[in-house]
Scaffold this motif. Structure first.
Motif, PDB file in Angstrom:
ATOM      1  N   PHE A   1      -1.279  -7.029   4.400  1.00  0.00           N
ATOM      2  CA  PHE A   1      -1.727  -5.871   5.160  1.00  0.00           C
ATOM      3  C   PHE A   1      -1.296  -5.916   6.624  1.00  0.00           C
ATOM      4  O   PHE A   1      -1.230  -4.862   7.269  1.00  0.00           O
ATOM      5  CB  PHE A   1      -3.238  -5.686   4.992  1.00  0.00           C
TER       6      PHE A   1
ATOM      7  N   THR B   1       0.813  -1.208   0.000  1.00  0.00           N
ATOM      8  CA  THR B   1       0.000   0.000   0.000  1.00  0.00           C
ATOM      9  C   THR B   1       0.847   1.258   0.000  1.00  0.00           C
ATOM     10  O   THR B   1       0.442   2.294   0.500  1.00  0.00           O
ATOM     11  CB  THR B   1      -0.934  -0.008   1.227  1.00  0.00           C
TER      12      THR B   1
ATOM     13  N   ARG C   1       0.334  -2.412   7.518  1.00  0.00           N
ATOM     14  CA  ARG C   1      -0.290  -1.610   8.576  1.00  0.00           C
ATOM     15  C   ARG C   1       0.577  -1.507   9.825  1.00  0.00           C
ATOM     16  O   ARG C   1       0.215  -0.801  10.765  1.00  0.00           O
ATOM     17  CB  ARG C   1      -1.659  -2.194   8.927  1.00  0.00           C
ATOM     18  N   THR C   2       1.694  -2.220   9.862  1.00  0.00           N
ATOM     19  CA  THR C   2       2.586  -2.144  11.013  1.00  0.00           C
ATOM     20  C   THR C   2       3.948  -1.569  10.633  1.00  0.00           C
ATOM     21  O   THR C   2       4.950  -1.808  11.319  1.00  0.00           O
ATOM     22  CB  THR C   2       2.765  -3.535  11.654  1.00  0.00           C
TER      23      THR C   2
ATOM     24  N   ARG D   1      -3.506   1.682  11.674  1.00  0.00           N
ATOM     25  CA  ARG D   1      -2.457   1.765  10.659  1.00  0.00           C
ATOM     26  C   ARG D   1      -1.297   2.575  11.206  1.00  0.00           C
ATOM     27  O   ARG D   1      -1.469   3.718  11.643  1.00  0.00           O
ATOM     28  CB  ARG D   1      -2.999   2.422   9.387  1.00  0.00           C
TER      29      ARG D   1
ATOM     30  N   ASP E   1      -7.298  -3.199  -0.330  1.00  0.00           N
ATOM     31  CA  ASP E   1      -6.624  -1.940  -0.020  1.00  0.00           C
ATOM     32  C   ASP E   1      -7.645  -0.827   0.173  1.00  0.00           C
ATOM     33  O   ASP E   1      -7.551  -0.034   1.116  1.00  0.00           O
ATOM     34  CB  ASP E   1      -5.662  -1.606  -1.164  1.00  0.00           C
TER      35      ASP E   1
END
Length: 231
Positions: A148, A3, A152-153, A227, A82
């Motif tokens: 993800f 992303t 997201r981390t 996020r 996404d």
């Protein structure tokens, strides 16, 4: 398949990257499948090993190449996931990405056929057993979670090797050999070779991939609700 922000890149260039990336991915899958079946006739286990290694390595390289341009989704359910997880993709952009991915997937299968002098024909390989369909749900959910969870981390740099490793492993631990990608599934209809899938089976796989994507997104929301800003 991550992303990374690519809004500054013109949409036509991102679409070209998605078309080329998805196309080359299917070329890797189909081409290595044809090569494996010719190099190791009669040994399906060895053929699958050769096919899975080539796919895992090729997918990793393709993500690294196209990540800065389009995010390297190469997969309609990744693009949809996404968006569901908060990316600012409009409906038109999603349609362009998905269209490019699917056209690329078909083109990639045809290219592999041409390279190996395989006659043009739709696949007749039946993969619609209930266990295989369930395998596609599992494979797709795991793929979405892998991508993800890292994105997201704050670990987006690890997406390429992690996705390559996951797909390579999922060739073996899922009964479907882990298509996990509608563009790849549609592309593989167009090759009657080791990696092919019959059109009727493809419909079941596409439905399973959508279900798997929903499960994967749900797991991401459950386990990684916040996020982390990218460095």
């Amino acid at each position: 398949m991550n992303t990374t922000t690519t809004e500054a890149v013109p949409l036509w260039r991102r679409a070209a990257a998605e078309l080329l990336g998805a196309g080359l991915l299917v070329t890797v899958v189909v081409g290595s499948g044809i090569a494996a079946s010719r190099l190791s006739p009669g040994d399906v286990g060895l053929q699958l090993l050769e096919n899975s290694i080539a796919t895992a390595l090729g997918l990793t390289v393709l993500i690294l190449i196209f990540q800065p341009v389009s995010g390297a989704h190469l997969n309609p359910v990744v693009t949809l996931a996404d968006r569901a997880l908060g990316a600012r993709h409009g409906g038109g952009e999603i349609a362009v990405y998905a269209g490019a991915q699917i056209v690329g997937g078909i083109g990639g299968a045809l290219l592999a056929n041409l390279m190996f002098a395989v006659p043009a024909a739709l696949s007749v390989t039946d993969r619609a057993a209930p266990g295989q369909v369930l395998g596609e749900v599992v494979a797709t959910a795991g793929l979405i979670l892998t991508i993800f969870a890292l994105a997201r981390t704050g670990r987006a740099a690890l997406v390429a090797p992690a996705v390559g490793a996951y797909i390579g492993a999922a060739y073996w631990f899922t009964s479907s050999t882990s298509f996990a990608n509608p563009a790849v599934t549609i592309g593989r209809i167009f090759t009657d070779t080791f990696a092919g899938i019959a059109p009727t089976s493809a419909l079941w796989f596409l439905a399973a991939q959508v279900v798997g994507a929903v499960v994967g997104v749900g797991l991401v929301f459950l386990l990684f609700p916040n996020r982390k800003a990218q460095p």
